[in-house]
Design a protein around this motif. Sequence first.
Motif, mmCIF file in Angstrom:
data_model
loop_
_atom_site.group_PDB
_atom_site.id
_atom_site.type_symbol
_atom_site.label_atom_id
_atom_site.label_comp_id
_atom_site.label_asym_id
_atom_site.label_seq_id
_atom_site.Cartn_x
_atom_site.Cartn_y
_atom_site.Cartn_z
ATOM 1 N N PHE A 197 -6.781 -1.484 8.144
ATOM 2 C CA PHE A 197 -6.613 -0.391 7.185
ATOM 3 C C PHE A 197 -7.837 -0.404 6.274
ATOM 4 C CE2 PHE A 197 -2.330 -1.917 8.142
ATOM 5 C CZ PHE A 197 -1.660 -0.744 8.474
ATOM 6 N N ILE A 198 -8.301 0.778 5.892
ATOM 7 C CA ILE A 198 -9.378 0.874 4.902
ATOM 8 C C ILE A 198 -8.892 1.786 3.776
ATOM 9 C CG2 ILE A 198 -11.764 1.530 4.431
ATOM 10 C CD1 ILE A 198 -12.449 0.981 7.315
ATOM 11 N N VAL A 199 -8.827 1.219 2.586
ATOM 12 C CA VAL A 199 -8.330 1.954 1.418
ATOM 13 C C VAL A 199 -9.530 2.482 0.636
ATOM 14 C CG1 VAL A 199 -6.961 1.805 -0.694
ATOM 15 C CG2 VAL A 199 -6.321 0.448 1.312
ATOM 16 N N THR A 200 -9.578 3.796 0.438
ATOM 17 C CA THR A 200 -10.699 4.411 -0.283
ATOM 18 C C THR A 200 -10.347 4.752 -1.723
ATOM 19 O OG1 THR A 200 -10.053 6.598 0.551
ATOM 20 C CG2 THR A 200 -11.660 5.363 1.851
ATOM 21 N N ASN A 201 -9.139 4.406 -2.128
ATOM 22 C CA ASN A 201 -8.706 4.634 -3.509
ATOM 23 C C ASN A 201 -8.003 3.368 -3.997
ATOM 24 O OD1 ASN A 201 -7.543 5.378 -5.931
ATOM 25 N ND2 ASN A 201 -6.632 7.282 -5.169
ATOM 26 N N SER A 202 -8.624 2.658 -4.923
ATOM 27 C CA SER A 202 -8.109 1.363 -5.394
ATOM 28 C C SER A 202 -6.717 1.468 -6.006
ATOM 29 C CB SER A 202 -9.069 0.758 -6.430
ATOM 30 O OG SER A 202 -10.368 0.642 -5.914
ATOM 31 N N ASP A 203 -6.359 2.641 -6.520
ATOM 32 C CA ASP A 203 -5.060 2.807 -7.181
ATOM 33 C C ASP A 203 -3.886 2.778 -6.204
ATOM 34 O OD1 ASP A 203 -6.330 3.039 -9.612
ATOM 35 O OD2 ASP A 203 -6.426 5.234 -9.539
ATOM 36 N N LEU B 138 0.834 -1.199 0.000
ATOM 37 C CA LEU B 138 0.000 0.000 0.000
ATOM 38 C C LEU B 138 0.870 1.251 0.000
ATOM 39 C CD1 LEU B 138 -1.493 -2.359 1.675
ATOM 40 C CD2 LEU B 138 -2.898 -0.534 2.617
ATOM 41 N N ILE B 139 0.428 2.274 -0.692
ATOM 42 C CA ILE B 139 1.072 3.590 -0.599
ATOM 43 C C ILE B 139 0.506 4.278 0.640
ATOM 44 C CG2 ILE B 139 1.385 5.821 -1.724
ATOM 45 C CD1 ILE B 139 0.957 4.405 -4.406
ATOM 46 N N ASP B 140 1.375 4.735 1.521
ATOM 47 C CA ASP B 140 0.942 5.363 2.774
ATOM 48 C C ASP B 140 0.442 6.783 2.505
ATOM 49 O OD1 ASP B 140 0.393 5.784 5.382
ATOM 50 O OD2 ASP B 140 2.453 5.696 6.116
ATOM 51 N N HIS B 141 -0.739 6.845 1.928
ATOM 52 C CA HIS B 141 -1.361 8.075 1.441
ATOM 53 C C HIS B 141 -2.505 8.464 2.382
ATOM 54 C CE1 HIS B 141 -3.934 10.525 -1.252
ATOM 55 N NE2 HIS B 141 -2.818 10.815 -1.896
ATOM 56 N N PRO B 142 -2.893 9.739 2.457
ATOM 57 C CA PRO B 142 -4.027 10.135 3.312
ATOM 58 C C PRO B 142 -5.337 9.423 2.983
ATOM 59 C CG PRO B 142 -2.765 12.074 2.672
ATOM 60 C CD PRO B 142 -2.179 10.925 1.918
ATOM 61 N N ASP B 143 -5.467 8.883 1.771
ATOM 62 C CA ASP B 143 -6.685 8.152 1.417
ATOM 63 C C ASP B 143 -6.744 6.769 2.056
ATOM 64 O OD1 ASP B 143 -7.738 10.193 -0.057
ATOM 65 O OD2 ASP B 143 -7.078 9.416 -2.001
ATOM 66 N N ILE B 144 -5.682 6.373 2.747
ATOM 67 C CA ILE B 144 -5.690 5.116 3.493
ATOM 68 C C ILE B 144 -5.954 5.431 4.962
ATOM 69 C CG2 ILE B 144 -4.309 3.158 4.287
ATOM 70 C CD1 ILE B 144 -2.976 3.050 1.632
ATOM 71 N N LYS B 145 -7.075 4.961 5.445
ATOM 72 C CA LYS B 145 -7.448 5.196 6.844
ATOM 73 C C LYS B 145 -6.958 4.015 7.675
ATOM 74 C CE LYS B 145 -9.565 8.728 5.131
ATOM 75 N NZ LYS B 145 -8.932 10.059 5.200
ATOM 76 N N ARG B 146 -6.534 4.301 8.902
ATOM 77 C CA ARG B 146 -5.922 3.252 9.716
ATOM 78 C C ARG B 146 -6.337 3.373 11.165
ATOM 79 N NH1 ARG B 146 0.099 3.884 8.183
ATOM 80 N NH2 ARG B 146 0.397 2.459 9.937
ATOM 81 N N GLY B 147 -6.559 2.224 11.788
ATOM 82 C CA GLY B 147 -7.031 2.191 13.166
ATOM 83 C C GLY B 147 -6.000 2.601 14.186
ATOM 84 N N ASP B 148 -4.704 2.506 13.857
ATOM 85 C CA ASP B 148 -3.669 2.849 14.847
ATOM 86 C C ASP B 148 -3.316 4.321 14.848
ATOM 87 O OD1 ASP B 148 -2.357 3.082 12.457
ATOM 88 O OD2 ASP B 148 -0.796 1.604 12.894
ATOM 89 N N SER B 149 -4.031 5.142 14.067
ATOM 90 C CA SER B 149 -3.762 6.579 14.033
ATOM 91 C C SER B 149 -4.554 7.290 15.130
ATOM 92 C CB SER B 149 -4.136 7.148 12.664
ATOM 93 O OG SER B 149 -3.996 8.554 12.655
ATOM 94 N N ARG B 150 -3.942 8.314 15.726
ATOM 95 C CA ARG B 150 -4.637 9.104 16.745
ATOM 96 C C ARG B 150 -5.393 10.278 16.128
ATOM 97 N NH1 ARG B 150 -0.183 9.492 21.729
ATOM 98 N NH2 ARG B 150 -0.003 7.221 22.068
ATOM 99 N N ASP B 151 -5.158 10.502 14.865
ATOM 100 C CA ASP B 151 -5.829 11.583 14.138
ATOM 101 C C ASP B 151 -7.224 11.114 13.725
ATOM 102 O OD1 ASP B 151 -6.675 13.613 12.500
ATOM 103 O OD2 ASP B 151 -4.915 13.614 11.192
ATOM 104 N N SER B 152 -8.253 11.826 14.188
ATOM 105 C CA SER B 152 -9.623 11.417 13.885
ATOM 106 C C SER B 152 -9.924 11.460 12.395
ATOM 107 C CB SER B 152 -10.619 12.317 14.635
ATOM 108 O OG SER B 152 -10.439 13.675 14.258
ATOM 109 N N ALA B 153 -9.182 12.260 11.650
ATOM 110 C CA ALA B 153 -9.378 12.317 10.200
ATOM 111 C C ALA B 153 -8.817 11.073 9.520
ATOM 112 C CB ALA B 153 -8.718 13.571 9.626
ATOM 113 N N GLN B 154 -7.922 10.367 10.216
ATOM 114 C CA GLN B 154 -7.285 9.180 9.655
ATOM 115 C C GLN B 154 -7.826 7.869 10.205
ATOM 116 O OE1 GLN B 154 -5.880 10.567 6.795
ATOM 117 N NE2 GLN B 154 -4.571 8.796 7.082
#
Length: 367
Positions: free
Chosen positions: A291-297, A259-275
């Motif tokens: 992880f939840i990927v919202t961009n298939s690319d 995975l590309i570690d891009h803002p479009d990848i949401k992750r449970g271990d982040s403390r940022d509510s936007a992430q």
Amino acid sequence: MKQDEQYQIPKDKNVTKTGLDILYTSQVDRNVTDENLEMKILSLKHLLEKDPKAADLKWSLFVAASNTYRYDSCLKPFPPMYIKNECKDIEALRRAIESVPSLPLIYKELNEASVYENYSEMIELLYWVLIRLRDPHIKSVQKENYDSILKKVPLEMPVTPPNLIFQVASAKQSTIEEKWKSSATNYSTLYAYHGSRLENFHSIVHYGLQQNMCKRSQFGKGIYLSSELGVSLPYSPVGYGWGGSLLGSEISCIALCELIDHPDIKRGDSRDSAQNRLIDSVGGKIPDKYFIVTNSDLVRIRYLLVYTQNLHTTSTTDNSGLLAWFKQHKLLTFVLGYVVLLASVGLTQNKQVEKYYRLFIQKAGFE
């Protein structure tokens, strides 16, 4: 090997392409010459000799997608020679699949001079699945490299390791891979696991993980992955692939993705509510290890982890006997067994049969 009647390739050169259902019509040979026929047979022989397990897995994924009631969405790409008047002839395809014996036996038959005359339909189908659909291609990973691959995602939970690992490699001039590498230029990458049913992997391998095909949405719409293999395993139940497989007829698959570690990848271990939360989530914050990927690319499949129930230890096993037939026709075997059971019950109630049975017991001296 069973001989089937030769199928007719549709005359229409251009078959309608809808959505992801790319049919590769330009790659289908419509006029079989001695030269391209020899090339097809040599290509199949080379693949079956070089990497029989990878060929077996690719064929097993194709068979699993063909046999599911969801074939219309799972069997993409679909073999164009079984499309008639823009309709998919799934029954004809399934009959052709039934006639295919074990790959070691096919390899032996390919050395026969009259192999194409006898098994033209089988050769064309195998060639399309194993050779034509070459990007990406699947290849076996040596066992000594398994640990280094699994260490790409350090595990905290103990879990059963896979029996086999296969690499999913892109062609040298793959535009999709080049686009992914370009997108990753200013970002780091990471690895995670994705579990899915066996029949889904034919399309997953050829088209990648697609956000619109993912049904899980408790924490929002997207492609769900995990940093823990044990989390993804329940989403990959054992499925029935192919009765003649060297890997065993019942297998399950897990995709190891980069995975590309891009803002479009949401992750449970982040403390940022936007992430760590998606707007359409009904379950609240994304759980840890997810992880939840919202961009298939942003995601590419790099490896397939395969769990087998009955792995054959040799590629030279001859599965042409009666036992192999029963394995490949489990439903018919069950029906035959049931008929024999009913017949046995009926005979035990027959007075004439009972009379001869008692006479036999007396003659044999058991009474």
